[in-house]
Design an enzyme around this catalytic site. Structure first.
Site, PDB file in Angstrom:
ATOM      1  N   SER A  60      32.094  11.283  64.817  1.00  0.00           N
ATOM      2  CA  SER A  60      33.065  10.819  63.834  1.00  0.00           C
ATOM      3  C   SER A  60      32.851  11.395  62.431  1.00  0.00           C
ATOM      4  CB  SER A  60      33.020   9.288  63.746  1.00  0.00           C
ATOM      5  OG  SER A  60      31.736   8.842  63.288  1.00  0.00           O
ATOM      6  N   LYS A 102      29.942  10.332  53.641  1.00  0.00           N
ATOM      7  CA  LYS A 102      30.911   9.856  54.624  1.00  0.00           C
ATOM      8  C   LYS A 102      31.583   8.588  54.098  1.00  0.00           C
ATOM      9  CE  LYS A 102      31.297   8.837  59.591  1.00  0.00           C
ATOM     10  NZ  LYS A 102      30.551   8.727  60.874  1.00  0.00           N
ATOM     11  N   SER A 128      27.587  10.781  66.371  1.00  0.00           N
ATOM     12  CA  SER A 128      28.578  11.079  65.343  1.00  0.00           C
ATOM     13  C   SER A 128      28.114  11.990  64.225  1.00  0.00           C
ATOM     14  CB  SER A 128      29.114   9.777  64.735  1.00  0.00           C
ATOM     15  OG  SER A 128      29.978   9.128  65.629  1.00  0.00           O
TER      16      SER A 128
END
EC number: 6.3.5.7
Length: 481
Positions: A151, A76, A175
């Site tokens: 997210s 990420k 997330s």
């Protein structure tokens, strides 16, 4: 080139049937073919191929392969990796490169993992749809008109599209778990402190945890065993022993398992398809010998309210460092220092990030601190006490991951309050700091993935992964195509 999990890949690498170079080349070709899906912010073409050749040479020299030998992993875009761009999907970090490695990166590199690229995300991990990204949204692997969740939407889509075997994400209030549910994969948030946060760009420091997205529980457990444990660079990381997670999983039996089913997780407002699929998964566990125990927990709505007060307060402090002075975006039209700060932040941050900074500043202000922030901390304590009490009666708490299936791109962007409710079932585990996991359990009437959400007591990741593996096997969800 397809594999039945990492053990299949590893055996074919060690037998000489395949080389790391062949495997990584294949993954990179697939990543390049999916460029239109916006899943990666950066692809490490040269670095990944060089690493693959290095590992092939290591094997040829007869050296022992690491635990993650040759595993293609996505990161990420809010986790530091030395020399690589780091943007948090925000304009304000344009051009910035990490100057050090996160602890999780060091530990995975030491076990011969190969990083293929950085994944798209909601800006600074603030969002539930991956639409709050400066480079645009990511489509859901099952319906490209819908969101993958957020997210960590890019990480979830990378695994679901078989562009990485495992992906690192971050989980503040759901997330990792919510996008895993939307993309039909495993999404693990460990106990707070189980994994070092050193090198993770902070959103809300008392909630943030690095988590894992994988196609199956075995791969998630393997990586967790590598990256978990105390770190001298993170005072909040735990001294708690790191067990052999594969062994812990093997010792888990569904027969006699006490599953807590909170009324609060199955409200009348729950999407009918989601409720049906999740309850069908629960029924399969019961038929396998589990005992269902109805339990009372505080309404999740209270958790959402407290959560958005606390995390925005922490974010308003954590994001104060991004001002254009030392790195990232600096507004070109600023006559003085004060204007440079204001203009850089105004132009560099997206709408959702600015909304949360303003909300956090407000709840911390002198006239409202007691009314909002202090009260939210008291609510957090109530949740922690109630969840501890619940685990005196049950082994695991069960519910849906999300109150609705993946929604259309753009459908909720004009209604932030409705968007926040996407995390209504995942936030409680974050409030209390307990481990939680999203498990794929089926599909709704439109063929969209549905995830079930499991919460276990502190540091019971092994037990939780074992239960999740049983559940995934019983439900036998089809892989993404």
């Amino acid at each position: 080139m397809q594999f039945h999990g990492y053990e299949d890949l590893r055996s074919r690498l060690l037998s000489g049937e395949l080389t790391c170079e062949q495997v990584i080349s294949d993954y990179l070709q697939r990543i390049d073919s999916s460029r239109d899906d916006n899943i990666f912010t950066v692809v490490f073409h040269d670095e990944a191929m060089a690493r693959a050749r290095e590992l092939d040479s290591k094997l040829q020299r007869g050296e022992a392969p690491g635990v993650l030998f040759g595993m293609p992993i996505a990161i990420k875009d809010n986790i530091a990796m030395k020399g690589a761009p780091l943007s948090c999907a925000s304009k304000i970090l344009a051009g910035y490169e990490s100057v050090y490695d996160a602890t999780v990166i060091k530990r995975m590199q030491a076990e011969d993992a190969i990083f293929v690229g950085r994944t798209n995300m909601d800006e600074f991990a603030m969002g539930s749809s991956n639409e709050n990204s400066a480079i645009g949204p990511v489509p859901n692997p099952y319906d490209k008109t819908r969101v993958p969740g957020g997210s960590s939407g890019g990480s979830a889509a990378a695994v679901a599209n078989d562009l990485a075997m495992v992906a690192l994400g971050s989980d503040t209030g759901g997330s990792v778990r919510q996008p895993a549910g939307f993309c039909n994969i495993i999404g693990l948030k460990p106990t707070y402190g189980r994994i070092s946060r050193y090198g993770l760009v902070a959103f809300a420091s008392s909630f943030d945890q690095i988590g894992l997205l994988a196609a199956n529980c075995d791969d998630a457990a393997l990586v967790l065993g590598v990256i978990a444990g105390k770190d001298e660079h993170d005072a909040t990381s735990s001294h708690h022993d790191v067990p052999e997670y594969d062994t812990a999983m093997d010792h888990v039996s569904v027969d006699g398992l006490r599953i807590g089913v909170p009324r609060a997780f199955f409200p009348e407002s729950l999407n009918a398809d989601v409720a049906g699929v999740v309850k069908a998964g629960l029924k399969k566990l019961e038929e396998a010998g589990a005992e269902l125990v109805e339990i009372d927990l505080p309404e999740s709505d209270y958790a959402i309210a407290a959560y958005y007060i606390l995390v925005t307060a922490e974010a308003s402090s954590n994001l104060a460092r991004f001002d254009g002075a030392r790195y990232g975006y600096r507004s070109p039209d600023s006559p003085d220092l004060s204007s440079m700060y204001v203009n850089s932040r105004t132009e560099g941050f997206g709408a959702e990030v600015k909304r949360r900074i303003m909300l956090g500043t407000y709840v911390l202000s002198a006239g409202y601190y007691d009314t909002y922030y202090k009260k939210a901390q008291q609510v957090r304590r109530v949740f922690q006490d109630k969840y501890r009490e619940a685990f005196e009666k049950v082994d695991v708490i069960f519910g849906p991951t999300s109150p609705f299936p993946p929604f259309g791109i753009g459908d909720k962007m004009d209604n932030p309050l409705e968007m926040y409710l996407a995390d209504v079932f995942t936030v409680p585990a974050s409030i209390v700091g307990m481990p939680a996991i999203s498990v794929p359990v089926g599909f709704d009437s439109l063929g969209l993935p549905v995830g079930a959400h499991l919460i276990c007591n502190f540091f019971e990741e092994g037990k939780m992964l074992g239960i999740a593996r049983h559940l995934q096997t019983l439900c036998q969800t089809a892989p993404s195509n």
